[in-house]
Design a protein around this motif. Sequence first.
Motif, short mmCIF file in Angstrom:
data_model
loop_
_atom_site.label_atom_id
_atom_site.label_comp_id
_atom_site.label_asym_id
_atom_site.label_seq_id
_atom_site.Cartn_x
_atom_site.Cartn_y
_atom_site.Cartn_z
N VAL A 36 0.84 -1.20 0.00
CA VAL A 36 0.00 0.00 0.00
C VAL A 36 0.88 1.25 0.00
N ARG A 37 1.92 1.24 0.84
CA ARG A 37 2.81 2.40 0.89
C ARG A 37 3.49 2.63 -0.46
N ARG A 93 1.23 9.23 -6.06
CA ARG A 93 1.70 10.61 -5.89
C ARG A 93 2.65 11.00 -7.03
N ARG A 94 3.54 10.07 -7.40
CA ARG A 94 4.49 10.36 -8.48
C ARG A 94 3.76 10.55 -9.80
N GLN A 95 2.78 9.70 -10.08
CA GLN A 95 2.04 9.81 -11.34
C GLN A 95 1.22 11.10 -11.38
N THR A 121 0.72 16.48 -13.70
CA THR A 121 0.73 17.94 -13.55
C THR A 121 1.84 18.56 -14.39
N ASP A 122 3.04 17.94 -14.33
CA ASP A 122 4.16 18.42 -15.14
C ASP A 122 3.82 18.35 -16.63
N ALA A 123 3.13 17.27 -17.02
CA ALA A 123 2.77 17.09 -18.43
C ALA A 123 1.83 18.22 -18.88
N HIS A 124 0.88 18.59 -18.01
CA HIS A 124 -0.03 19.70 -18.36
C HIS A 124 0.73 21.00 -18.53
N LYS A 148 -1.30 6.12 -16.98
CA LYS A 148 -0.36 5.71 -15.93
C LYS A 148 -0.93 5.99 -14.54
N LEU A 149 -1.59 7.15 -14.39
CA LEU A 149 -2.19 7.49 -13.10
C LEU A 149 -3.33 6.52 -12.77
#
Length: 541
Positions: free
Chosen positions: A240-241, A248-250, A255-258, A303-304
Amino acid sequence: MSASLTCTSLSFAWPDGTAVFEGLDASFGPGRTGLLGVNGAGKSTLLKLIAGQLTPSDGTVRVSGEVGRLPQNVTLDTRLRVDEVLGIAARRAALHAIEAGDAAEEHFETLGDDWDVEERALAALGELGLGHVGLDRTVGEVSGGESVLLRLASLLLRRPDVLLLDEPTNNLDVYARRRLYAAVASWPGVLVVVSHDRELLDLVDRIADLRSGRITWYGGNFSAYEEALAVEQEAAERMVRVAEADVRRQKRELTDAHVVLARRRRYGQKMYDTKREPRAVMKMRRRTAQESAGKYRVLHEEKLAEAKERLDDAVEAVRDDDEIRVDLPFTAVPPGREVLTLRDLELVHGIRARGGLDLRGPERVALIGRNGAGKTTLLRTIAGELDPVAGEAAAHVPLRFLPQRLDVLDDGLSVAENVARFAPGATGNRVRARLARFLFRGARADRPAGTLSGGERFRAALAALMLAEPAPQLLLLDEPTNNLDMASVRQLTSALESYEGALIVASHDMPFLDSVGVTRRLLLEEGELKEITTGVVGYPA
């Protein structure tokens, strides 16, 4: 051929449409299997389906050999004789007729080759500590625990190929439990046992864990199962962790992709506005950029979505079994306050409890003794349900009694309606809010009490007791851990630890009594109520 039973694509739902199983597959071979699961998971229902007492809506149950089942709540006609419960009445009557000189052919046909039927029956009773119970006595003359053993004795006599036991240690004293353990340890065929008794479960060869309509198998006894489950849960929590970090990374990458795509759009629009290249070329570049941007965005969104799916799978693997959350009212009893007085009681059914008892302050009393000693009768007398034949039983504070049979509920009423009977001044919202803490949420609170499992019935009865007005300053509990799964036993223990009133608990569950911090132990034996400070056989101090 060795005995076995197989469930294939088994489905079952209650008349209101509530599904219990959908496509369950399970196979039980020779040896002892412990069937575990939280209350309401369907353990008793599965045993009834195997025994043919319920009909599946789909799928099949195949059993090689005869099936015998000991139900969770043994209810026998009190007028029956012991030999009728054992299923030998006709053969025994035929034997007696032949011995009296009646050579009618039907007697020989009834008896067959079973000339030692009485000897075997008495031996089976003796194995279970019922040697004192004659074959001509009636069920009404034996205790609840002894009636359970009588039903078990009838199964031992039949020797079915498949034996199903549903909470068999309920109502059994320490001595009777030892005899049951011996019978289970020596059983030669297929045995499936539903129980919360750790000592009994440590005698099994494998554990079948029923959860969300599916069975997971674990080799070894209950102790081995606990160890394996702890390792599994540690790994599941670790996954789970990891999955949470991946989500969180995805999200960051999306966000970076946007941001990147927004920059590309602004640059493309700037190039188009300045018309540095032919219009057709600019349109083609913009279209290509939009297609590329769309693919780029979709890639990160996929991916998300995949990361979230992995997180859902990981979370599902972590057990978060609902437990009852007993919200006990404020019921503090000051030290020294007089709570209960008993003096030279003579009870119904010829039971005596000579001697006296003064209960003061928030004392915790364990009431122990053999089956049939009169513990339940004593509690019912204290609760005012039975009048003493002689002597005094006076409670000086509000009390509530949770009986062993949980017959405080009206089977024809819903759970919410049952609870409302005990607290007529409570609003419907308050009743439902309290029931939610006992895991009766939404439509579950509207289920008729008669359709509840043993553990669910306990929760409903306990909710009614806790919500009753006035709140109890003395709790009387008669075998409260019967029919509870281990998670609920732990939660009940935790709740009672925080209870500030006086407590009297009749129980054969020694670990439970130790866990609630009893301050006194009273042994009801041979008509005397004795306080014990040193251990007696089977009953440690």
